[in-house]
Design a protein around this motif. Structure first.
Motif, PDB file in Angstrom:
ATOM      1  N   LEU A  32      43.206  55.890  45.983  1.00 16.28           N
ATOM      2  CA  LEU A  32      44.367  55.748  45.101  1.00 16.28           C
ATOM      3  C   LEU A  32      44.186  56.542  43.804  1.00 16.28           C
ATOM      4  CD1 LEU A  32      45.166  51.941  45.472  1.00 16.28           C
ATOM      5  CD2 LEU A  32      46.549  53.859  46.300  1.00 16.28           C
ATOM      6  N   CYS A  33      42.959  56.587  43.301  1.00 13.66           N
ATOM      7  CA  CYS A  33      42.683  57.246  42.021  1.00 13.66           C
ATOM      8  C   CYS A  33      42.295  58.708  42.185  1.00 13.66           C
ATOM      9  CB  CYS A  33      41.593  56.491  41.268  1.00 13.66           C
ATOM     10  SG  CYS A  33      42.110  54.846  40.750  1.00 13.66           S
ATOM     11  N   PHE A  34      42.479  59.252  43.369  1.00 15.59           N
ATOM     12  CA  PHE A  34      42.239  60.659  43.618  1.00 15.59           C
ATOM     13  C   PHE A  34      43.417  61.426  43.045  1.00 15.59           C
ATOM     14  CE2 PHE A  34      43.493  64.086  46.593  1.00 15.59           C
ATOM     15  CZ  PHE A  34      42.451  64.951  46.367  1.00 15.59           C
ATOM     16  N   LYS A  35      43.198  62.185  42.004  1.00 16.95           N
ATOM     17  CA  LYS A  35      44.211  63.024  41.356  1.00 16.95           C
ATOM     18  C   LYS A  35      45.281  62.242  40.595  1.00 16.95           C
ATOM     19  CE  LYS A  35      42.572  66.790  43.293  1.00 16.95           C
ATOM     20  NZ  LYS A  35      41.664  67.623  42.599  1.00 16.95           N
ATOM     21  N   GLU A  36      45.168  60.917  40.547  1.00 20.63           N
ATOM     22  CA  GLU A  36      46.168  60.126  39.822  1.00 20.63           C
ATOM     23  C   GLU A  36      45.459  59.039  39.010  1.00 20.63           C
ATOM     24  OE1 GLU A  36      50.257  57.574  40.633  1.00 20.63           O
ATOM     25  OE2 GLU A  36      49.060  58.225  42.340  1.00 20.63           O
ATOM     26  N   GLN A  37      45.686  59.062  37.699  1.00 17.12           N
ATOM     27  CA  GLN A  37      45.101  58.052  36.829  1.00 17.12           C
ATOM     28  C   GLN A  37      45.864  56.747  36.991  1.00 17.12           C
ATOM     29  OE1 GLN A  37      44.812  59.336  32.733  1.00 17.12           O
ATOM     30  NE2 GLN A  37      44.195  61.400  33.336  1.00 17.12           N
ATOM     31  N   LEU A  38      45.125  55.682  37.330  1.00 14.42           N
ATOM     32  CA  LEU A  38      45.742  54.376  37.512  1.00 14.42           C
ATOM     33  C   LEU A  38      44.968  53.319  36.741  1.00 14.42           C
ATOM     34  CD1 LEU A  38      46.385  54.459  41.370  1.00 14.42           C
ATOM     35  CD2 LEU A  38      48.080  54.769  39.560  1.00 14.42           C
ATOM     36  N   THR A  39      45.701  52.372  36.172  1.00 16.37           N
ATOM     37  CA  THR A  39      45.060  51.244  35.497  1.00 16.37           C
ATOM     38  C   THR A  39      44.671  50.202  36.538  1.00 16.37           C
ATOM     39  OG1 THR A  39      47.126  50.032  35.199  1.00 16.37           O
ATOM     40  CG2 THR A  39      46.516  51.603  33.448  1.00 16.37           C
ATOM     41  N   ASN A  40      43.875  49.257  36.119  1.00 15.38           N
ATOM     42  CA  ASN A  40      43.470  48.174  37.010  1.00 15.38           C
ATOM     43  C   ASN A  40      44.701  47.451  37.563  1.00 15.38           C
ATOM     44  OD1 ASN A  40      41.207  46.397  38.023  1.00 15.38           O
ATOM     45  ND2 ASN A  40      42.501  44.902  36.986  1.00 15.38           N
ATOM     46  N   LYS A  41      45.675  47.185  36.713  1.00 14.60           N
ATOM     47  CA  LYS A  41      46.892  46.491  37.146  1.00 14.60           C
ATOM     48  C   LYS A  41      47.663  47.323  38.173  1.00 14.60           C
ATOM     49  CE  LYS A  41      51.132  44.383  35.480  1.00 14.60           C
ATOM     50  NZ  LYS A  41      52.013  44.130  34.349  1.00 14.60           N
ATOM     51  N   GLU A  42      47.767  48.634  37.943  1.00 15.80           N
ATOM     52  CA  GLU A  42      48.468  49.510  38.889  1.00 15.80           C
ATOM     53  C   GLU A  42      47.747  49.556  40.236  1.00 15.80           C
ATOM     54  OE1 GLU A  42      50.495  52.688  35.762  1.00 15.80           O
ATOM     55  OE2 GLU A  42      48.390  52.949  36.352  1.00 15.80           O
ATOM     56  N   ILE A  43      46.423  49.596  40.185  1.00 18.54           N
ATOM     57  CA  ILE A  43      45.634  49.586  41.427  1.00 18.54           C
ATOM     58  C   ILE A  43      45.868  48.285  42.174  1.00 18.54           C
ATOM     59  CG2 ILE A  43      43.295  49.590  42.396  1.00 18.54           C
ATOM     60  CD1 ILE A  43      42.490  51.329  39.904  1.00 18.54           C
ATOM     61  N   ALA A  44      45.780  47.169  41.463  1.00 15.31           N
ATOM     62  CA  ALA A  44      45.971  45.855  42.092  1.00 15.31           C
ATOM     63  C   ALA A  44      47.355  45.749  42.719  1.00 15.31           C
ATOM     64  CB  ALA A  44      45.755  44.747  41.059  1.00 15.31           C
ATOM     65  N   THR A  45      48.367  46.247  42.033  1.00 12.40           N
ATOM     66  CA  THR A  45      49.741  46.200  42.560  1.00 12.40           C
ATOM     67  C   THR A  45      49.834  47.007  43.852  1.00 12.40           C
ATOM     68  OG1 THR A  45      50.679  45.888  40.363  1.00 12.40           O
ATOM     69  CG2 THR A  45      52.160  46.751  42.067  1.00 12.40           C
ATOM     70  N   ARG A  46      49.282  48.202  43.861  1.00  8.59           N
ATOM     71  CA  ARG A  46      49.363  49.051  45.048  1.00  8.59           C
ATOM     72  C   ARG A  46      48.577  48.485  46.227  1.00  8.59           C
ATOM     73  NH1 ARG A  46      49.636  55.342  43.162  1.00  8.59           N
ATOM     74  NH2 ARG A  46      51.184  55.036  41.535  1.00  8.59           N
ATOM     75  N   LEU A  47      47.492  47.781  45.930  1.00 10.20           N
ATOM     76  CA  LEU A  47      46.698  47.170  46.999  1.00 10.20           C
ATOM     77  C   LEU A  47      47.216  45.793  47.394  1.00 10.20           C
ATOM     78  CD1 LEU A  47      43.062  48.025  45.839  1.00 10.20           C
ATOM     79  CD2 LEU A  47      44.339  49.075  47.717  1.00 10.20           C
ATOM     80  N   GLY A  48      48.096  45.229  46.575  1.00  8.20           N
ATOM     81  CA  GLY A  48      48.551  43.861  46.824  1.00  8.20           C
ATOM     82  C   GLY A  48      47.405  42.875  46.653  1.00  8.20           C
ATOM     83  N   ALA A  49      46.558  43.145  45.657  1.00 11.50           N
ATOM     84  CA  ALA A  49      45.348  42.344  45.452  1.00 11.50           C
ATOM     85  C   ALA A  49      45.353  41.702  44.063  1.00 11.50           C
ATOM     86  CB  ALA A  49      44.112  43.231  45.604  1.00 11.50           C
ATOM     87  N   ASN A  50      44.487  40.730  43.889  1.00 15.59           N
ATOM     88  CA  ASN A  50      44.327  40.042  42.621  1.00 15.59           C
ATOM     89  C   ASN A  50      43.703  41.011  41.603  1.00 15.59           C
ATOM     90  OD1 ASN A  50      42.823  38.583  40.544  1.00 15.59           O
ATOM     91  ND2 ASN A  50      43.376  36.733  41.680  1.00 15.59           N
ATOM     92  N   PRO A  51      44.308  41.151  40.397  1.00 21.02           N
ATOM     93  CA  PRO A  51      43.753  42.070  39.397  1.00 21.02           C
ATOM     94  C   PRO A  51      42.304  41.767  39.008  1.00 21.02           C
ATOM     95  CG  PRO A  51      45.978  41.454  38.789  1.00 21.02           C
ATOM     96  CD  PRO A  51      45.585  40.589  39.964  1.00 21.02           C
ATOM     97  N   ALA A  52      41.911  40.495  38.984  1.00 11.97           N
ATOM     98  CA  ALA A  52      40.529  40.152  38.639  1.00 11.97           C
ATOM     99  C   ALA A  52      39.560  40.650  39.716  1.00 11.97           C
ATOM    100  CB  ALA A  52      40.381  38.646  38.448  1.00 11.97           C
ATOM    101  N   THR A  53      39.952  40.527  40.972  1.00 10.54           N
ATOM    102  CA  THR A  53      39.126  41.023  42.070  1.00 10.54           C
ATOM    103  C   THR A  53      39.017  42.540  42.000  1.00 10.54           C
ATOM    104  OG1 THR A  53      39.799  39.180  43.470  1.00 10.54           O
ATOM    105  CG2 THR A  53      38.926  41.129  44.591  1.00 10.54           C
ATOM    106  N   VAL A  54      40.136  43.192  41.753  1.00  7.71           N
ATOM    107  CA  VAL A  54      40.144  44.652  41.657  1.00  7.71           C
ATOM    108  C   VAL A  54      39.277  45.112  40.491  1.00  7.71           C
ATOM    109  CG1 VAL A  54      41.602  46.666  41.193  1.00  7.71           C
ATOM    110  CG2 VAL A  54      42.345  44.934  42.830  1.00  7.71           C
TER     111      VAL A  54
END
Length: 188
Positions: A32-54
Motif C-alpha cells: 500500500l505504501c509503495f509510491k504512496e504516502q499513507l498515514t496509519n489511519k489511511e492504511i487501517a481503512t484500506r486494510l479494513g483493520a483496527n488502527p491500533a493493530t496496524v
C-alpha cells in the motif's frame, strides 16, 4: 542489461528483517505504501483493520527499515498526521523461500490482495509444470530475475497515465510421488 547498470546483488535478510516480513499484513502495508504516502489511519481503512493493530505493524516495519516516516502533515480535521512510505528495501533482500513463515506470509498477502481485485483482462494467472536440468533451472531463474530487474528500472514514477501492477512469481520443485510433504513446523 550492462554490467554497470546491474543492481547490487541481493543479500539475505537478518533474523529481525525476516521476522518483520513474516506477516501477510506487513507485506500488504508495504504494498500500500509503495509510491504512496499513507498515514496509519489511511492504511487501517484500506486494510479494513483496527488502527491500533496496524500501528503495531507499522512500527515494526519502521524499526527494521522497510517503512520510513515522511514529513508530518495536517489531516482533514487539522490533527497532526505522519505518513509512511515503503523504502523498497524488501526488493533488495533475497527471499528464497527457505523461511516457511515468510513463504506463508507472501502467499497469504497475495491471496488477500487478489481477493480484492475485480475481474479484468489485465489479470493473468498461469501455471506450468516443466522438467529442467539444474543448469536449465538456473538459467531460467537468471532470465526471470533479469526481466524483473529491467521492469523495476523502467518504472514510470509519477506518470499520470501509469497503472500500478503486482507481480507474484513462485518457482518450486514438485513433491515427489511416494514422498510425503515436509511438515510446516517442527515439533519441539
Amino acid at each position: 542489461m550492462t554490467q554497470e547498470s546491474r543492481p547490487a546483488p541481493r543479500r539475505a535478510p537478518t533474523e529481525e528483517e525476516a521476522k518483520a516480513l513474516a506477516s501477510a499484513i506487513r507485506l500488504r502495508i508495504l504494498r500500500l505504501c509503495f509510491k504512496e504516502q499513507l498515514t496509519n489511519k489511511e492504511i487501517a481503512t484500506r486494510l479494513g483493520a483496527n488502527p491500533a493493530t496496524v500501528l503495531y505493524h507499522v512500527r515494526k516495519l519502521v524499526s527494521t527499515g522497510f517503512l520510513e516516516a515522511q514529513e508530518a502533515r495536517s489531516g482533514p480535521s487539522g490533527a497532526y498526521e505522519v505518513p509512511y512510505l515503503a523504502t523498497e528495501k524488501s526488493w533488495r533482500l533475497e527471499q528464497d523461500g527457505h523461511d516457511l513463515d515468510v513463504r506463508q506470509a507472501v502467499i497469504g498477502a497475495f491471496v488477500d490482495e487478489m481477493g480484492q481485485v475485480p475481474a479484468s483482462d489485465e489479470v493473468l494467472i498461469s501455471r506450468l509444470a516443466v522438467q529442467l536440468t539444474k543448469e536449465g533451472h538456473d538459467r531460467f531463474l537468471e532470465r526471470v530475475m533479469g526481466i524483473l530487474e529491467e521492469i523495476k528500472a523502467e518504472e514510470a514514477d509519477g506518470e499520470t497515465d501509469s497503472t500500478r501492477y503486482s507481480i507474484f512469481l513462485a518457482v518450486h520443485p514438485e513433491s515427489q510421488p511416494g514422498q510425503p510433504g515436509q511438515p510446516r513446523h517442527s515439533q519441539a
